[in-house]
Enzyme design. Structure first.
Site, PDB file in Angstrom:
ATOM      1  N   ASP A 253     -29.203 -28.159  29.210  1.00 43.53           N
ATOM      2  CA  ASP A 253     -28.000 -27.376  29.152  1.00 43.53           C
ATOM      3  C   ASP A 253     -28.327 -26.035  28.580  1.00 43.53           C
ATOM      4  OD1 ASP A 253     -25.229 -26.604  29.572  1.00 43.53           O
ATOM      5  OD2 ASP A 253     -24.898 -26.808  27.239  1.00 43.53           O
ATOM      6  N   SER A 254     -27.428 -25.114  28.678  1.00 46.94           N
ATOM      7  CA  SER A 254     -27.636 -23.839  28.227  1.00 46.94           C
ATOM      8  C   SER A 254     -27.436 -23.885  26.675  1.00 46.94           C
ATOM      9  CB  SER A 254     -26.448 -22.750  28.610  1.00 46.94           C
ATOM     10  OG  SER A 254     -25.355 -23.269  28.513  1.00 46.94           O
TER      11      SER A 254
ATOM     12  N   CYS B  24     -25.629 -28.898  32.509  1.00 48.69           N
ATOM     13  CA  CYS B  24     -24.887 -27.479  32.653  1.00 48.69           C
ATOM     14  C   CYS B  24     -24.013 -27.202  33.876  1.00 48.69           C
ATOM     15  CB  CYS B  24     -25.859 -26.136  32.283  1.00 48.69           C
ATOM     16  SG  CYS B  24     -25.264 -24.439  32.472  1.00 48.69           S
TER      17      CYS B  24
ATOM     18  N   GLU C 293     -17.832 -23.003  20.578  1.00 46.34           N
ATOM     19  CA  GLU C 293     -19.229 -22.597  19.730  1.00 46.34           C
ATOM     20  C   GLU C 293     -18.712 -22.404  18.347  1.00 46.34           C
ATOM     21  OE1 GLU C 293     -22.667 -21.922  20.403  1.00 46.34           O
ATOM     22  OE2 GLU C 293     -22.244 -23.292  22.236  1.00 46.34           O
TER      23      GLU C 293
ATOM     24  N   CYS D 111     -16.847 -27.316  32.643  1.00 46.85           N
ATOM     25  CA  CYS D 111     -17.628 -26.753  31.836  1.00 46.85           C
ATOM     26  C   CYS D 111     -18.087 -27.655  30.900  1.00 46.85           C
ATOM     27  CB  CYS D 111     -17.215 -25.487  31.331  1.00 46.85           C
ATOM     28  SG  CYS D 111     -18.064 -24.594  30.252  1.00 46.85           S
TER      29      CYS D 111
ATOM     30  N   HIS E 273     -18.463 -27.130  27.646  1.00 48.10           N
ATOM     31  CA  HIS E 273     -17.818 -27.016  26.475  1.00 48.10           C
ATOM     32  C   HIS E 273     -16.452 -27.189  26.279  1.00 48.10           C
ATOM     33  CE1 HIS E 273     -21.668 -24.645  25.745  1.00 48.10           C
ATOM     34  NE2 HIS E 273     -20.956 -24.156  24.360  1.00 48.10           N
TER      35      HIS E 273
HETATM   36  N1  DGL Z   1     -22.958 -24.949  29.720  1.00 48.86           N
HETATM   37  C1  DGL Z   1     -22.295 -24.013  30.530  1.00 48.86           C
HETATM   38  C2  DGL Z   1     -21.631 -24.471  31.827  1.00 48.86           C
HETATM   39  O1  DGL Z   1     -21.348 -25.877  31.713  1.00 48.86           O
HETATM   40  C3  DGL Z   1     -21.325 -23.248  29.598  1.00 48.86           C
HETATM   41  C4  DGL Z   1     -21.780 -22.325  28.652  1.00 48.86           C
HETATM   42  C5  DGL Z   1     -22.555 -21.144  29.178  1.00 48.86           C
HETATM   43  O2  DGL Z   1     -21.846 -20.453  29.669  1.00 48.86           O
HETATM   44  O3  DGL Z   1     -23.912 -21.059  29.308  1.00 48.86           O
HETATM   45  O4  DGL Z   1     -21.019 -24.013  32.594  1.00 48.86           O
END
Ligand code: DGL
Length: 277
Positions: A10-11, A73, A153, A187, A189
């Site tokens: 993931d990011s 992600c 976050e 997403c 998050h």
């Molecule tokens: N992991 C990203 C997503 O699921 C969310 C956070 C980001 O913007 O990197 O789209």
């Protein structure tokens, strides 16, 4: 091969919600989770940049001998899944968009479905395509809710600020569409903001995320490819916390602190390895 770990990428820490579902569905598997914390957010970046980052992250996991890659992600899944599958073939590569779309199609009665996601995911239209592939008559409205990423976050997942932001993004969307009965948390998050989002959309709208349906797709893929691990004795496999090794590209202590909210359990900072891509 079956005893190799599953790679999850993931990011940042958000994909730990997907890891949580994977661990509960696959208690005998080992996992390596990579959070590209140095370059988060992906959601505001171009498709080309996200694809490049995703390939670099995947390469690190492939170098650690994974047997399957989960792109947790949503943004990376929506723009880079085909590219990753082609570059790393024959490694199975599973994203979160199609499982999330399948969950939405199963949950909606009216066929009016909302998707909330990052700017990049909304721009790419991958959820609309995946939903319409299952349910061609579905009406899909997508809303970019980038501020939710920052709130999650920051750990402000409930309370007046989270509720006000959710109201601002969602109240009109739902108010103008009385038949909308399902909202995809598209997403990584967003599941931790579930309460504030639910308060903004009201009880008639079901919230779905892709974590559990992604875990189901991974289970099926492992069975089909004969890659399921044998019974594992915890603590004897060299992996960290309960069969998981964590990698982060920046700030391991922050990863451990913020990640605990997403994983639903504490992460020891010394279990998070700093890596460079
Ligand atoms: N992991 C990203 C997503 O699921 C969310 C956070 C980001 O913007 O990197 O789209």
């Amino acid at each position: 091969m079956a005893d190799r770990p599953i790679g999850v990428f993931d990011s940042g820490v958000g994909g730990l919600t997907v890891l949580r579902a994977l661990r509960s569905a696959l208690p005998d598997e080992r996992f390596i989770y990579l959070g590209d914390t140095a370059r988060l957010p992906y959601g505001t970046k171009s498709g080309e940049t996200v694809t490049r980052y995703a390939e670099q992250a995947a390469r690190v996991l492939v170098g650690r001998g994974i047997k399957l890659l989960v792109v947790a992600c949503n943004t990376a899944s929506s723009v880079a899944l085909g590219h990753l599958a082609a570059v790393f073939a024959p490694l199975p590569v599973i994203g979160v968009i199609e499982p999330g779309a399948a969950a939405a199609c199963g949950a909606s009665v009216s066929g009016q479905i909302g998707v909330i996601a990052t700017e990049g995911t909304v721009r790419g239209g991958a959820y609309e395509r995946a939903i319409r592939a299952v349910r061609p008559a579905a009406e899909v409205v997508s809303i970019a809710c980038q501020l939710f990423v920052a709130l999650a976050e920051e750990g402000w997942v409930s309370g007046p600020v989270a509720e006000a932001v959710a109201q601002r993004y969602l109240a009109n969307v739902v108010g103008e569409r009385p038949a909308l009965d399902c909202l995809v948390l598209g997403c990584t998050h967003f599941p931790v903001l579930r309460q504030a989002i639910a308060a903004a959309v009201g009880p008639r709208v079901r919230l779905v995320d892709s974590a559990e349906t992604t875990a189901e797709v991974v289970v099926e893929c492992l069975l089909r490819s004969d890659l399921r691990a044998g019974h594992r004795t915890r603590g004897q496999d060299g992996a960290g916390q309960a069969g998981v090794r964590f990698l982060a590209t920046d700030a391991p202590a922050r990863f451990a602190r913020v990640g605990a909210v997403f994983l639903g359990e504490a992460i020891a900072p010394e279990d998070v390895e700093l890596v460079d891509l």
